[in-house]
Design an enzyme around this catalytic site. Structure first.
Site, short mmCIF file in Angstrom:
data_model
loop_
_atom_site.label_atom_id
_atom_site.label_comp_id
_atom_site.label_asym_id
_atom_site.label_seq_id
_atom_site.Cartn_x
_atom_site.Cartn_y
_atom_site.Cartn_z
N LYS A 46 0.80 -1.22 0.00
CA LYS A 46 0.00 0.00 0.00
C LYS A 46 0.83 1.27 0.00
O LYS A 46 0.32 2.35 -0.30
CB LYS A 46 -0.95 -0.01 1.20
CG LYS A 46 -2.01 -1.07 1.09
CD LYS A 46 -2.99 -0.72 0.00
CE LYS A 46 -4.02 -1.81 -0.21
NZ LYS A 46 -4.99 -1.45 -1.23
N SER A 274 -2.84 -12.87 3.69
CA SER A 274 -3.23 -12.68 2.28
C SER A 274 -2.11 -13.17 1.36
O SER A 274 -2.38 -13.63 0.25
CB SER A 274 -3.59 -11.22 1.99
OG SER A 274 -2.46 -10.38 2.03
N1 PMP Z 1 -3.35 -7.98 1.41
C1 PMP Z 1 -3.33 -7.08 2.41
C2 PMP Z 1 -2.67 -7.46 3.70
C3 PMP Z 1 -3.93 -5.83 2.25
O1 PMP Z 1 -3.91 -4.94 3.27
C4 PMP Z 1 -4.58 -5.54 1.03
C5 PMP Z 1 -5.30 -4.23 0.87
N2 PMP Z 1 -6.56 -4.25 1.52
C6 PMP Z 1 -4.58 -6.49 0.00
C7 PMP Z 1 -3.95 -7.70 0.24
C8 PMP Z 1 -5.32 -6.28 -1.30
O2 PMP Z 1 -4.80 -5.25 -2.11
P1 PMP Z 1 -5.77 -4.43 -3.05
O3 PMP Z 1 -6.57 -3.50 -2.19
O4 PMP Z 1 -4.86 -3.67 -3.97
O5 PMP Z 1 -6.65 -5.37 -3.80
#
Ligand code: PMP
Length: 328
Positions: A46, A274
């Site tokens: 991010k 994630s």
């Molecule tokens: N993994 C984590 C730990 C995140 O904080 C995020 C963002 N919410 C994502 C994956 C997904 O990224 P995006 O918002 O670009 O789809």
């Protein structure tokens, strides 16, 4: 573009140019490469959008230096926006729904941001409404809205995507990435398609999330523990382009958790849940390409590891599955 062989004027200049690391546990014929986003100064993918969104909003005059940004965020975006705010003369207020990891909130506060708590029941929609209410009390404030602003996608179109293409000399067969706002996936796919029009695209979501219904898949809504990806409201984001996605692949909490631990003990990667989910899905897609069960223009798979495992120690991410599941 960021390079790391010169001295830097600001922490913002250290964002990006993260390493692309080949995973050990992938079929030899179809390697899997993970973009290790923990190398960013705020420890997550991010950071790229925090910098790009705030610079964009200042350029467009949507907020003036000395103003305030107010964003609903469970954490990584808040940390990223807070870092950029320190460098761009902005104050930051974050509306944080209950239930997310305390580490992220402490880091946002450490960076000087103000935290506004809200019950997790109303989800991101309620948090967004609250952010607008707060912003309306200031003369010079803006809600960046990571789930709606094209600047989110643009950050990845200009940085993450080209970095992946460079590292693999354009030979990107499949992109397998988790989706929260969808900004990472959409931006990378847009950049890669310019060189590889038929790249295979798989969006990863937790089992219990309902993004798959956007492609007409049957999805049963249910709770999940994986943090940062997935939704119970597939219309939550304006940044996904379903026509650009071949498949939405669900991954269970149990598989993601086991993979987080395997990545640590077997491959030395300290990553969050994630990333575990993305890794499970990327390895599965690679196996299927190797077995001729999926078509891809090149025998390579690329995924993204969005953040690190240290961020979830309070959630027992390195405990047993039950210990992790039970920790609210
Ligand atoms: N993994 C984590 C730990 C995140 O904080 C995020 C963002 N919410 C994502 C994956 C997904 O990224 P995006 O918002 O670009 O789809």
């Amino acid at each position: 573009m960021t390079t790391h062989d010169t001295s830097k004027a600001s922490v913002l200049d250290t964002i990006g140019e993260t390493p692309l690391v080949e995973l050990d546990a992938a079929p030899g014929a179809v390697p899997v490469y993970a973009k290790a986003e923990t190398f960013n100064p705020g420890g997550s993918v991010k950071d790229r959008i925090g910098k790009h969104i705030l610079e964009g909003l200042l350029d467009r005059g949507e907020v003036e230096p000395g103003g305030t940004i107010v964003e609903p965020t469970a954490g990584n975006t808040g940390i990223a926006l807070a870092i950029a705010a320190t460098q761009l003369d902005l104050d930051a207020i974050f509306v944080v729904p209950d239930g997310f990891s305390v580490e992220k909130e402490r880091l946002m506060a450490a960076l000087g941001a103000e935290i506004d708590h809200i019950s997790g029941d109303g989800g991101m929609a309620a948090a967004t409404e609250r952010a607008h209410e707060i912003a309306d009390t200031f003369d010079n404030a803006v809600v960046p809205q990571q789930f709606a602003t094209p600047l989110n996608v643009e950050a990845h179109y200009h940085t993450t995507g080209p970095e992946i293409l460079d590292a693999l000399d354009g030979e990107v067969g499949a992109i397998v990435i988790g989706i929260g706002s969808g900004g990472t996936l959409t931006g990378i796919v847009r950049a890669v398609r310019e060189q590889v029009p038929d790249v295979h695209v798989v969006a990863v979501e937790p089992e219990g999330s309902t993004f798959g219904s956007l492609l007409g898949d049957d999805r049963e809504e249910g709770p999940y523990k994986i943090e940062g990806i997935g939704t119970h409201d597939p219309d939550v984001t304006e940044l996904l382009e379903p026509a650009e996605i071949d498949e939405f692949l669900p991954v269970s909490d149990r598989d993601a958790h086991a993979e987080v631990q395997r990545l640590a003990t077997a491959e030395g990667h300290l990553v969050g849940s994630s990333s575990g989910a993305a890794s499970v899905a990327a390895r599965q897609v690679a196996e299927e390409i190797a077995a001729d069960e999926r078509d891809a223009p090149f025998d390579t798979v690329v995924t993204v590891f969005p953040d690190g495992g240290e961020r979830y120690l309070s959630k027992n991410i390195y405990g047993s599955f039950e210990e992790w599941e039970e920790k609210s």
